[in-house]
Design a protein around this motif. Sequence first.
Motif, PDB file in Angstrom:
ATOM      1  N   TYR A  22      15.040  19.449 114.906  1.00 18.89           N
ATOM      2  CA  TYR A  22      14.409  19.046 113.649  1.00 18.89           C
ATOM      3  C   TYR A  22      14.046  20.235 112.779  1.00 18.89           C
ATOM      4  O   TYR A  22      13.973  21.384 113.242  1.00 18.89           O
ATOM      5  CB  TYR A  22      13.160  18.199 113.931  1.00 18.89           C
ATOM      6  N   LEU A  23      13.816  19.932 111.504  1.00 18.94           N
ATOM      7  CA  LEU A  23      13.349  20.902 110.524  1.00 18.94           C
ATOM      8  C   LEU A  23      12.121  20.292 109.854  1.00 18.94           C
ATOM      9  O   LEU A  23      12.203  19.220 109.261  1.00 18.94           O
ATOM     10  CB  LEU A  23      14.443  21.182 109.490  1.00 18.94           C
ATOM     11  N   LEU A  24      10.977  20.967 109.984  1.00 21.93           N
ATOM     12  CA  LEU A  24       9.700  20.424 109.501  1.00 21.93           C
ATOM     13  C   LEU A  24       9.206  21.223 108.303  1.00 21.93           C
ATOM     14  O   LEU A  24       9.315  22.458 108.289  1.00 21.93           O
ATOM     15  CB  LEU A  24       8.668  20.456 110.626  1.00 21.93           C
ATOM     16  N   TRP A  38      -2.067  18.049 103.932  1.00 17.12           N
ATOM     17  CA  TRP A  38      -1.736  17.820 105.336  1.00 17.12           C
ATOM     18  C   TRP A  38      -0.490  16.949 105.514  1.00 17.12           C
ATOM     19  O   TRP A  38      -0.061  16.692 106.636  1.00 17.12           O
ATOM     20  CB  TRP A  38      -2.925  17.190 106.064  1.00 17.12           C
ATOM     21  N   ASP A  39       0.096  16.481 104.425  1.00 17.34           N
ATOM     22  CA  ASP A  39       1.335  15.714 104.531  1.00 17.34           C
ATOM     23  C   ASP A  39       2.452  16.625 105.049  1.00 17.34           C
ATOM     24  O   ASP A  39       2.462  17.831 104.780  1.00 17.34           O
ATOM     25  CB  ASP A  39       1.750  15.170 103.166  1.00 17.34           C
ATOM     26  N   PHE A  40       3.396  16.046 105.790  1.00 14.52           N
ATOM     27  CA  PHE A  40       4.562  16.821 106.203  1.00 14.52           C
ATOM     28  C   PHE A  40       5.784  15.916 106.341  1.00 14.52           C
ATOM     29  O   PHE A  40       5.662  14.688 106.428  1.00 14.52           O
ATOM     30  CB  PHE A  40       4.305  17.615 107.484  1.00 14.52           C
ATOM     31  N   MET A  41       6.953  16.538 106.322  1.00 12.17           N
ATOM     32  CA  MET A  41       8.221  15.810 106.396  1.00 12.17           C
ATOM     33  C   MET A  41       9.113  16.476 107.433  1.00 12.17           C
ATOM     34  O   MET A  41       9.106  17.703 107.581  1.00 12.17           O
ATOM     35  CB  MET A  41       8.911  15.812 105.029  1.00 12.17           C
ATOM     36  N   VAL A  42       9.886  15.663 108.137  1.00 14.09           N
ATOM     37  CA  VAL A  42      10.762  16.170 109.193  1.00 14.09           C
ATOM     38  C   VAL A  42      12.174  15.628 108.991  1.00 14.09           C
ATOM     39  O   VAL A  42      12.365  14.420 108.855  1.00 14.09           O
ATOM     40  CB  VAL A  42      10.252  15.759 110.595  1.00 14.09           C
ATOM     41  N   ALA A  43      13.143  16.542 108.945  1.00 16.52           N
ATOM     42  CA  ALA A  43      14.555  16.167 109.005  1.00 16.52           C
ATOM     43  C   ALA A  43      14.975  16.252 110.461  1.00 16.52           C
ATOM     44  O   ALA A  43      14.693  17.248 111.132  1.00 16.52           O
ATOM     45  CB  ALA A  43      15.399  17.105 108.146  1.00 16.52           C
ATOM     46  N   LEU A  44      15.636  15.218 110.967  1.00 18.09           N
ATOM     47  CA  LEU A  44      15.955  15.163 112.394  1.00 18.09           C
ATOM     48  C   LEU A  44      17.432  14.906 112.645  1.00 18.09           C
ATOM     49  O   LEU A  44      18.089  14.171 111.892  1.00 18.09           O
ATOM     50  CB  LEU A  44      15.158  14.050 113.082  1.00 18.09           C
ATOM     51  N   ALA A  85      11.721  11.694 108.228  1.00 17.42           N
ATOM     52  CA  ALA A  85      10.447  10.991 108.377  1.00 17.42           C
ATOM     53  C   ALA A  85       9.392  11.742 107.557  1.00 17.42           C
ATOM     54  O   ALA A  85       9.248  12.967 107.701  1.00 17.42           O
ATOM     55  CB  ALA A  85      10.032  10.924 109.838  1.00 17.42           C
ATOM     56  N   PHE A  86       8.689  11.009 106.711  1.00 26.04           N
ATOM     57  CA  PHE A  86       7.634  11.587 105.873  1.00 26.04           C
ATOM     58  C   PHE A  86       6.294  11.022 106.329  1.00 26.04           C
ATOM     59  O   PHE A  86       6.130   9.795 106.421  1.00 26.04           O
ATOM     60  CB  PHE A  86       7.868  11.232 104.406  1.00 26.04           C
ATOM     61  N   PHE A  87       5.347  11.914 106.606  1.00 25.22           N
ATOM     62  CA  PHE A  87       4.054  11.504 107.134  1.00 25.22           C
ATOM     63  C   PHE A  87       2.967  11.686 106.073  1.00 25.22           C
ATOM     64  O   PHE A  87       2.556  12.814 105.786  1.00 25.22           O
ATOM     65  CB  PHE A  87       3.727  12.289 108.401  1.00 25.22           C
TER      66      PHE A  87
END
Length: 346
Positions: free
Chosen positions: A97-99, A159-165, A283-285
């Motif tokens: 993943y890339l966060l 504090w939001d973050f996004m992950v490419a998986l 995924a976006f948190f």
Amino acid sequence: MAEPLIPTVDLSPFTKNDDDGKKKAMEVITKACSEYGFFQIVNHGVPINLLQRALELSKVFFEYPSDEKLKSSPASNAPLPAGYNTQPQQSPDKNEYLLMFPPGSTFNVFPQNPPHFKRVLEDVFSKLTETGLLVETIVNQCLGLPPNFLKEYNHDRSWDFMVALRYFPATESENNGLTEHEDSNCISLVFQDEAGGLEVRKDGEWIPVIPAKGTLVVNISDVIQNPNNSQPKPIQNLIGQDSCNSSVPHLGGDSHSVLSNNKFKSATHRVVRPKGRSRYSFAFFFNLQGDKWVEPLPHFTKDIGESPEYRGFQYSEYLQLRLRNKTHPPTTPEDEIRITHYNITS
């Protein structure tokens, strides 16, 4: 396997002041969030070609040799492993993943290649933030909370973050991509390629979330199960150095949300890897600031004569406990810390 039952909601009435359309959409969302915490959205404001471009560039990036990808390794001072990482060999989750944090964050470590990947990631993040704010407003209405309550309670977007998986192809012996879990944040937004594999549990059955071009998946997370605006004296951020080298955390919990005192469910979901191909997703948190105090709202407890089902806690404390599940795996799944850790036993 159960038939696909995840409802799809058109959000255009909320941007066109279509009161009848809003009412119908809110009825569907309320039902879905009350039963299992998952629904899909279209006309959400994120350009379809931007979503497709992000998936295309992520595929190019993850196909690079390891030494190229490792040039984007996380900085040692990041609260979560921003940049490129992969799951430990012993992990049951089989993905890399890339966060990233919000654009402009000093924690971000972007790949230099492929060209334009950084700009596309930042554009996707900004658009998903806007969609998250809209969904938060809709959830606020569905819960019957005072106008802008959740927006004012959860106003810090840092504090939001996004992950490419990328999930590796399944083998003959196993196909787990991401172990069943619930997200610990407020709201999660997901888009996946045509490989599919995302599943949500409802009434003991796993329901596949069928990919559809331009559709975002929304799942309600642990915090929405409950916010309270009271704030104790802030304590030091508990997400410490030991988490920086860990795999991306599930940050999940029980199947009920705290703020709403279990009126809305925190969605239990998993990823099943397909055979013969990789699976790509984002995924976006939509998260909560770490010093926030979380407990069932009076609106769902004392105001209606109900007892709270959770004791209050500081959000960063819960994140640290969830991270320990990854850095120091428990002996059995039953020993994992989940949101039930804060249950008030009768």
